[in-house]
Enzyme design. Structure first.
Site, short mmCIF file in Angstrom:
data_model
loop_
_atom_site.label_atom_id
_atom_site.label_comp_id
_atom_site.label_asym_id
_atom_site.label_seq_id
_atom_site.Cartn_x
_atom_site.Cartn_y
_atom_site.Cartn_z
CB CYS A 149 -0.99 -0.05 1.16
SG CYS A 149 -2.47 0.96 0.87
CD GLU A 166 -2.05 -7.07 4.16
OE1 GLU A 166 -2.20 -5.86 4.42
OE2 GLU A 166 -1.79 -7.50 3.00
CG HIS A 210 -4.49 -4.10 2.24
ND1 HIS A 210 -3.33 -3.79 2.93
CD2 HIS A 210 -5.00 -2.91 1.81
CE1 HIS A 210 -3.15 -2.48 2.95
NE2 HIS A 210 -4.15 -1.92 2.27
#
Length: 339
Positions: free
Chosen positions: A139, A233, A231
């Site tokens: 990010c 994760e 993202h």
């Protein structure tokens, strides 16, 4: 095989000393996670990346060490947590890990180059390219590195890009082995990097869509740099927690506009319940109303549609690291040609 999280000892020495530089090391793949997330998200970020690496490791032993950029402002409680379990960044880099994962953080300055940690990040990138096999930049960290390398500045979006989106993928790329389109991936950001500028600068786009632009992309120089604007994760409730946080900021007057509902993430019933709460909040704006936010009912219907792809991508990344490390120990070193 279990993931081992190796805390820094008070004596300043690891519980298990690393055996030389990445190219010569044997045993577990050693990953350094530079966790720059705000205080409230420090431990959840540890859990998210730890869980993803655990799921992706398979039979490959992986050792994980936490660190953070020291220039980030921290509360006394967060500093205590970092002191007890995180590696000072200089000590982490003194015994080079095989790879790094570097997270973003909430920006404070108008421009990334004005952030207090900017020069440290410039130095970290140079060190990473010289001493690691691979790295992941997440990010805001991805935005910063692209600006450092190629002067490409991120662009502000009209509204927050938040939700779970489907993406096209670069067929046949080894980093996407086991992944099929549409690749579902959560996004949560206010800025983006133009895909055309990335391609022109020599980055390989792995996944993209009309809604999100570039999702994942990479660049291979001496070291493999893998970037995510999304993202992988994130856990199933992460976007919901972020949305509730932003609703709370609106209710307390910290932000002017009610947050946009994440797209592609909630069931129809959950979206209806959240829309009803929004209507009430716009009429009776108060911090106490947040206690009636329908978190539990909404969370019960959530589905993690991106987890299989996220695990596959990180498994491919770990495999690349292990294979490259083995090749570096061979009598004839193999070329690290671009993937």
């Amino acid at each position: 095989m279990p993931l081992e999280i190796e805390a820094h000892t008070r004596a300043g020495r690891p519980a298990h000393a690393a055996a030389g530089p990445p190219g010569a090391r044997r045993g577990p793949v050693l990953i350094g996670l530079i966790n720059n997330m705000p205080d409230s998200a420090l431990q959840s970020t540890e859990t998210q990346f730890g869980g993803l690496l655990q799921a992706a490791a398979g039979a490959q032993a992986v050792r994980l060490r936490f660190s953070s950029l020291p220039e980030l402002p921290r509360s006394p409680e967060a500093l205590d947590h970092l002191t007890r379990s995180y590696w000072p960044i200089d000590e982490l880099l003194a015994e080079p890990p095989d790879a790094l994962i570097v997270t973003g953080t909430e920006p404070r300055a108008p421009r990334l180059a004005e952030e207090p940690y900017w020069q440290r990040l410039v130095q970290l990138l140079a060190w990473t390219e010289a001493h690691t096999i691979a790295s992941v930049w997440s990010c805001l960290a991805a935005h910063a590195v692209v600006e450092i390398l190629d002067g490409i500045q991120r662009q502000r979006l009209a509204e927050k890009r938040c939700g779970v989106y489907g993406h096209s993928i670069l067929d046949g790329h080894p980093m996407l082995a086991g992944v099929s389109a549409p690749l579902m991936m959560p996004h949560s950001r206010w800025n983006e990097l133009p895909p055309g500028a990335l391609r022109a600068a020599g980055y390989t786009l792995l996944s993209w869509s009309a809604q999100t632009g570039a999702d994942a992309f990479l660049r291979q120089q001496r070291s493999l740099l893998l970037f995510f604007q999304g993202h992988p994760e994130y856990e199933d409730m992460t976007l919901l927690k972020e949305y509730r946080r932003d609703v709370g900021r609106f209710m307390s007057g910290q932000q002017a506009h009610y947050p946009t509902l994440p797209c592609g993430y909630f069931s129809a019933a959950a979206a209806a319940a959240l829309s009803a709460f929004r209507e009430e909040a716009l009429v009776h704006r108060s911090a106490t109303l947040l206690e009636r936010f329908p978190f539990t009912a909404v969370a019960a219907a959530l589905q993690n549609t991106w987890r299989p792809a996220a695990v596959a991508i990180y498994r491919n990344w770990l495999s690349f690291i292990a294979t490259t490390r083995s090749a570096a120990r061979a009598p004839e070193t193999l070329s690290l040609a671009p993937l």
